[in-house]
Write a protein that holds these residues in place. Structure first.
Motif, mmCIF file in Angstrom:
data_model
loop_
_atom_site.group_PDB
_atom_site.id
_atom_site.type_symbol
_atom_site.label_atom_id
_atom_site.label_comp_id
_atom_site.label_asym_id
_atom_site.label_seq_id
_atom_site.Cartn_x
_atom_site.Cartn_y
_atom_site.Cartn_z
ATOM 1 N N TYR A 192 -3.350 53.304 -14.320
ATOM 2 C CA TYR A 192 -3.317 54.261 -15.418
ATOM 3 C C TYR A 192 -4.165 53.798 -16.609
ATOM 4 O O TYR A 192 -4.748 54.611 -17.314
ATOM 5 C CB TYR A 192 -1.864 54.485 -15.874
ATOM 6 N N ASP A 193 -4.255 52.469 -16.783
ATOM 7 C CA ASP A 193 -4.979 51.921 -17.929
ATOM 8 C C ASP A 193 -6.407 51.513 -17.587
ATOM 9 O O ASP A 193 -7.081 50.862 -18.384
ATOM 10 C CB ASP A 193 -4.231 50.724 -18.504
ATOM 11 N N ILE A 194 -6.864 51.905 -16.397
ATOM 12 C CA ILE A 194 -8.244 51.707 -15.946
ATOM 13 C C ILE A 194 -8.575 50.227 -15.696
ATOM 14 O O ILE A 194 -9.710 49.900 -15.333
ATOM 15 C CB ILE A 194 -9.274 52.317 -16.934
ATOM 16 N N ARG A 195 -7.614 49.331 -15.820
ATOM 17 C CA ARG A 195 -7.905 47.906 -15.692
ATOM 18 C C ARG A 195 -8.019 47.439 -14.249
ATOM 19 O O ARG A 195 -8.643 46.419 -13.970
ATOM 20 C CB ARG A 195 -6.810 47.096 -16.389
ATOM 21 N N THR A 196 -7.398 48.169 -13.340
ATOM 22 C CA THR A 196 -7.300 47.670 -11.967
ATOM 23 C C THR A 196 -7.684 48.741 -10.964
ATOM 24 O O THR A 196 -7.308 49.907 -11.118
ATOM 25 C CB THR A 196 -5.864 47.217 -11.680
ATOM 26 N N THR A 197 -8.445 48.320 -9.964
ATOM 27 C CA THR A 197 -8.811 49.217 -8.875
ATOM 28 C C THR A 197 -8.543 48.537 -7.538
ATOM 29 O O THR A 197 -8.401 47.307 -7.456
ATOM 30 C CB THR A 197 -10.293 49.615 -8.951
ATOM 31 N N TYR A 198 -8.503 49.358 -6.521
ATOM 32 C CA TYR A 198 -8.247 48.856 -5.165
ATOM 33 C C TYR A 198 -8.982 49.749 -4.188
ATOM 34 O O TYR A 198 -9.034 50.973 -4.373
ATOM 35 C CB TYR A 198 -6.745 48.872 -4.884
ATOM 36 N N TYR A 199 -9.565 49.120 -3.137
ATOM 37 C CA TYR A 199 -10.362 49.874 -2.178
ATOM 38 C C TYR A 199 -9.966 49.540 -0.745
ATOM 39 O O TYR A 199 -9.603 48.397 -0.428
ATOM 40 C CB TYR A 199 -11.852 49.548 -2.348
ATOM 41 N N ALA A 200 -10.107 50.526 0.100
ATOM 42 C CA ALA A 200 -10.002 50.274 1.530
ATOM 43 C C ALA A 200 -11.212 49.454 1.964
ATOM 44 O O ALA A 200 -12.312 49.612 1.404
ATOM 45 C CB ALA A 200 -9.958 51.591 2.292
ATOM 46 N N ASP A 201 -11.036 48.611 2.938
ATOM 47 C CA ASP A 201 -12.137 47.767 3.414
ATOM 48 C C ASP A 201 -13.332 48.607 3.873
ATOM 49 O O ASP A 201 -14.479 48.202 3.724
ATOM 50 C CB ASP A 201 -11.661 46.878 4.559
ATOM 51 N N SER A 202 -13.052 49.770 4.403
ATOM 52 C CA SER A 202 -14.111 50.610 4.963
ATOM 53 C C SER A 202 -15.078 51.152 3.907
ATOM 54 O O SER A 202 -16.185 51.570 4.246
ATOM 55 C CB SER A 202 -13.502 51.767 5.744
ATOM 56 N N VAL A 203 -14.665 51.154 2.653
ATOM 57 C CA VAL A 203 -15.522 51.718 1.601
ATOM 58 C C VAL A 203 -15.890 50.693 0.538
ATOM 59 O O VAL A 203 -16.696 50.992 -0.362
ATOM 60 C CB VAL A 203 -14.852 52.935 0.921
ATOM 61 N N LYS A 204 -15.335 49.503 0.648
ATOM 62 C CA LYS A 204 -15.585 48.479 -0.365
ATOM 63 C C LYS A 204 -17.075 48.181 -0.473
ATOM 64 O O LYS A 204 -17.748 47.990 0.535
ATOM 65 C CB LYS A 204 -14.801 47.214 0.011
ATOM 66 N N GLY A 205 -17.587 48.163 -1.689
ATOM 67 C CA GLY A 205 -19.001 47.905 -1.918
ATOM 68 C C GLY A 205 -19.869 49.149 -1.885
ATOM 69 O O GLY A 205 -21.045 49.103 -2.266
ATOM 70 N N ARG A 206 -19.321 50.262 -1.418
ATOM 71 C CA ARG A 206 -20.078 51.516 -1.360
ATOM 72 C C ARG A 206 -19.500 52.582 -2.289
ATOM 73 O O ARG A 206 -20.245 53.398 -2.826
ATOM 74 C CB ARG A 206 -20.083 52.052 0.075
ATOM 75 N N PHE A 207 -18.200 52.588 -2.462
ATOM 76 C CA PHE A 207 -17.535 53.587 -3.294
ATOM 77 C C PHE A 207 -17.040 52.929 -4.579
ATOM 78 O O PHE A 207 -16.651 51.753 -4.581
ATOM 79 C CB PHE A 207 -16.334 54.194 -2.574
ATOM 80 N N THR A 208 -17.039 53.719 -5.655
ATOM 81 C CA THR A 208 -16.537 53.239 -6.942
ATOM 82 C C THR A 208 -15.610 54.286 -7.548
ATOM 83 O O THR A 208 -16.020 55.439 -7.740
ATOM 84 C CB THR A 208 -17.687 52.956 -7.915
ATOM 85 N N VAL A 209 -14.394 53.880 -7.840
ATOM 86 C CA VAL A 209 -13.428 54.775 -8.471
ATOM 87 C C VAL A 209 -13.438 54.524 -9.970
ATOM 88 O O VAL A 209 -13.593 53.388 -10.424
ATOM 89 C CB VAL A 209 -12.017 54.577 -7.887
ATOM 90 N N SER A 210 -13.296 55.603 -10.724
ATOM 91 C CA SER A 210 -13.232 55.482 -12.181
ATOM 92 C C SER A 210 -12.435 56.654 -12.727
ATOM 93 O O SER A 210 -12.099 57.585 -11.985
ATOM 94 C CB SER A 210 -14.640 55.444 -12.790
ATOM 95 N N ARG A 211 -12.126 56.591 -14.002
ATOM 96 C CA ARG A 211 -11.398 57.700 -14.619
ATOM 97 C C ARG A 211 -11.748 57.765 -16.096
ATOM 98 O O ARG A 211 -12.094 56.752 -16.719
ATOM 99 C CB ARG A 211 -9.897 57.530 -14.423
ATOM 100 N N ASP A 212 -11.646 58.974 -16.621
ATOM 101 C CA ASP A 212 -11.827 59.195 -18.053
ATOM 102 C C ASP A 212 -10.546 59.829 -18.557
ATOM 103 O O ASP A 212 -10.305 61.023 -18.343
ATOM 104 C CB ASP A 212 -13.032 60.118 -18.294
ATOM 105 N N ASN A 213 -9.724 59.029 -19.179
ATOM 106 C CA ASN A 213 -8.423 59.522 -19.617
ATOM 107 C C ASN A 213 -8.529 60.527 -20.761
ATOM 108 O O ASN A 213 -7.583 61.278 -21.004
ATOM 109 C CB ASN A 213 -7.524 58.361 -20.008
#
Length: 126
Positions: free
Chosen positions: A53-74
């Motif tokens: 919720y505070d944008i400090r932490t992300t987590y990825y599935a191994d299949s997309v790690k290094g290719r996908f980037t999650v972000s948010r604009d609260n």
């Protein structure tokens, strides 16, 4: 009433990029972790990525790690998924989901998410 709406899907060639967006309304967006899931035809839904919720932490599935980037604009109640170096196996319906309030799990378990969008289709051609 909570509403979750995804957008940004489409058809792209292998190696291309897409950026998915998701808006959530009816709740304090900046208080909830958010996640992306996907489901390909004939396969089970799988987790892609999540963000706290505070944008400090992300987590990825191994299949997309290094290719996908999650972000948010609260400030805009919006979640994003930047997808680069797309592969045909990334073809799926992509879903945005609202997770837990003030809680982040280092896992991608669909039962941790209460509210879901209708999905946006991503097709990667070979």
């Amino acid at each position: 009433q909570v509403q979750v709406v995804e957008s940004g899907g489409g058809l792209v060639q292998t190696g291309g990029s897409l950026r998915l967006s998701c808006t959530a309304s009816g709740l304090p967006f900046d208080s909830y972790s958010m996640g992306w899931f996907r489901q390909a035809p004939g396969k089970e839904r799988e987790g892609v990525s999540c963000i706290s919720y505070d944008i400090r932490t992300t987590y990825y599935a191994d299949s997309v790690k290094g290719r996908f980037t999650v972000s948010r604009d609260n400030t805009k109640n919006t979640l994003y998924l930047q997808m680069d170096s797309l592969k045909p196996e990334d073809t799926a319906m992509y879903y945005c989901a609202v997770g837990s309030k003030y809680t982040f799990y280092f896992r991608l378990k669909s039962t941790d998410y209460k509210y879901w969008g209708q999905g946006t289709q991503v097709t990667v051609s070979s």
